[in-house]
Design an enzyme around this catalytic site. Sequence first.
Site, PDB file in Angstrom:
ATOM      1  N   ASP A  54      -3.551   2.312  -4.895  1.00  0.00           N
ATOM      2  CA  ASP A  54      -2.338   2.194  -4.244  1.00  0.00           C
ATOM      3  C   ASP A  54      -1.700   0.905  -4.381  1.00  0.00           C
ATOM      4  OD1 ASP A  54      -4.308   1.506  -2.153  1.00  0.00           O
ATOM      5  OD2 ASP A  54      -2.899   1.291  -0.582  1.00  0.00           O
TER       6      ASP A  54
ATOM      7  N   THR B 270       0.361   5.027   1.940  1.00  0.00           N
ATOM      8  CA  THR B 270      -0.475   5.366   3.192  1.00  0.00           C
ATOM      9  C   THR B 270      -1.299   6.503   2.684  1.00  0.00           C
ATOM     10  OG1 THR B 270       1.242   6.961   3.803  1.00  0.00           O
ATOM     11  CG2 THR B 270       1.416   4.850   4.740  1.00  0.00           C
TER      12      THR B 270
ATOM     13  N   GLU C 101       2.529  -0.749   4.615  1.00  0.00           N
ATOM     14  CA  GLU C 101       2.214   0.403   4.163  1.00  0.00           C
ATOM     15  C   GLU C 101       3.436   1.152   4.187  1.00  0.00           C
ATOM     16  OE1 GLU C 101      -0.469   2.223   3.700  1.00  0.00           O
ATOM     17  OE2 GLU C 101      -2.079   0.755   4.510  1.00  0.00           O
TER      18      GLU C 101
ATOM     19  N   HIS D 116      -2.621  -2.970  -3.301  1.00  0.00           N
ATOM     20  CA  HIS D 116      -4.115  -3.033  -2.792  1.00  0.00           C
ATOM     21  C   HIS D 116      -5.092  -2.512  -3.805  1.00  0.00           C
ATOM     22  CE1 HIS D 116      -6.690  -0.924   0.687  1.00  0.00           C
ATOM     23  NE2 HIS D 116      -7.018  -2.290   0.239  1.00  0.00           N
TER      24      HIS D 116
ATOM     25  N   HIS E  33       0.850  -1.191   0.179  1.00  0.00           N
ATOM     26  CA  HIS E  33       0.148   0.051  -0.094  1.00  0.00           C
ATOM     27  C   HIS E  33       0.748   1.286  -0.069  1.00  0.00           C
ATOM     28  CE1 HIS E  33      -3.457  -2.200   1.894  1.00  0.00           C
ATOM     29  NE2 HIS E  33      -2.518  -3.140   2.299  1.00  0.00           N
TER      30      HIS E  33
HETATM   31 ZN   LIG Z   1      -4.028   0.563   0.656  1.00  0.00          ZN
END
Ligand SMILES: [Zn+2]
Length: 315
Positions: free
Chosen positions: A193, A82, A145, A183, A80
């Site tokens: 993302d 953030t 993340e 993601h 991901h």
């Molecule tokens: Zn995400």
Amino acid sequence: MKSSTPKRFLPFCLALALAACTTHPYTSTNRAYKKKAKAYAKTLRQTPVANPGEDSLQQGDYWVGTTNFNMRKPNYVVIHHTAQNSTEQTLKTFTTPRTQVSAHYVIGRDGKVYHMLSDFLRAWHGGTGKWGNNTDLNSSSIGIELDNNGYEPFAEAQITSLLQVLALLKKTHGIPAANFIGHSDIAPSRKVDPNPTFPWKRLADAGFGTWYDEEAVRNTVFAPTIPLFQDSAAVTADSAAVPVTVLVPTTTVAVDTIPTSFQPKDALRIIGYDVKNLEAAIKAFKLHFIQKEVNGILTDDDKKVLYHLYKKSLE
Ligand SMILES: [Zn+2]
């Protein structure tokens, strides 16, 4: 002999320990983590009950625990960004109960890695998503993340650290290369993302995720569409007199031909995408593998990339 403990240092040590406690900004949420982990450990220690009387199963006469087991392991990694402005902001978000979001790892722009949750526990990073037939990625994946506002390129120190974390995860849990995804791949209708500057090819070259053979894509053509019935009226007597030119290539290039039966929607689905919203699935595919003109339209070049990834996923 009398103890040689230098008692005069004790107050100093205590003061130091106290200072360390009071200056750590996450002392209380760390305490909450430990409390929660302890509660789950209690669940793990419980033995299954024979004849609980709550189901229609014909249970055995007594409980028999196997001697052969270990913890369940993650089998995917979901990456991901953030969409926040600092690592500190993300650490706060993931330690605030009302947000209901978390990840196993947060990696800062400076390359610092915060391992926030044991790999064996379930973080809340995927949300509603689907990859292949897997509809609960949170249960089967590690969430990473990357501190990034969503539009900027990823810092080199951050990618270097990410590659180290991925190597460790792959080795520890035996995660297949194809199971390192983004993601947006698992939630095409909702998420974008990591952003299109994310170096997916570099990751794939290092063994995390899939990519395509770029030369093979360049040497790929579409099979011509042959009409089932030729219009006989179009064939005139004169056409027989037209000399036929045969083009012979000067160099031999292995050409891959995409059959007319190739269906991009099926290819996306077989790779893993949820194609319920086809436009969103195409967009997610382009965000990951094309990384420019990220929209819901497949150009011929995009289709060639898709065809090669599809073939790879069948291997
Ligand atoms: Zn995400």
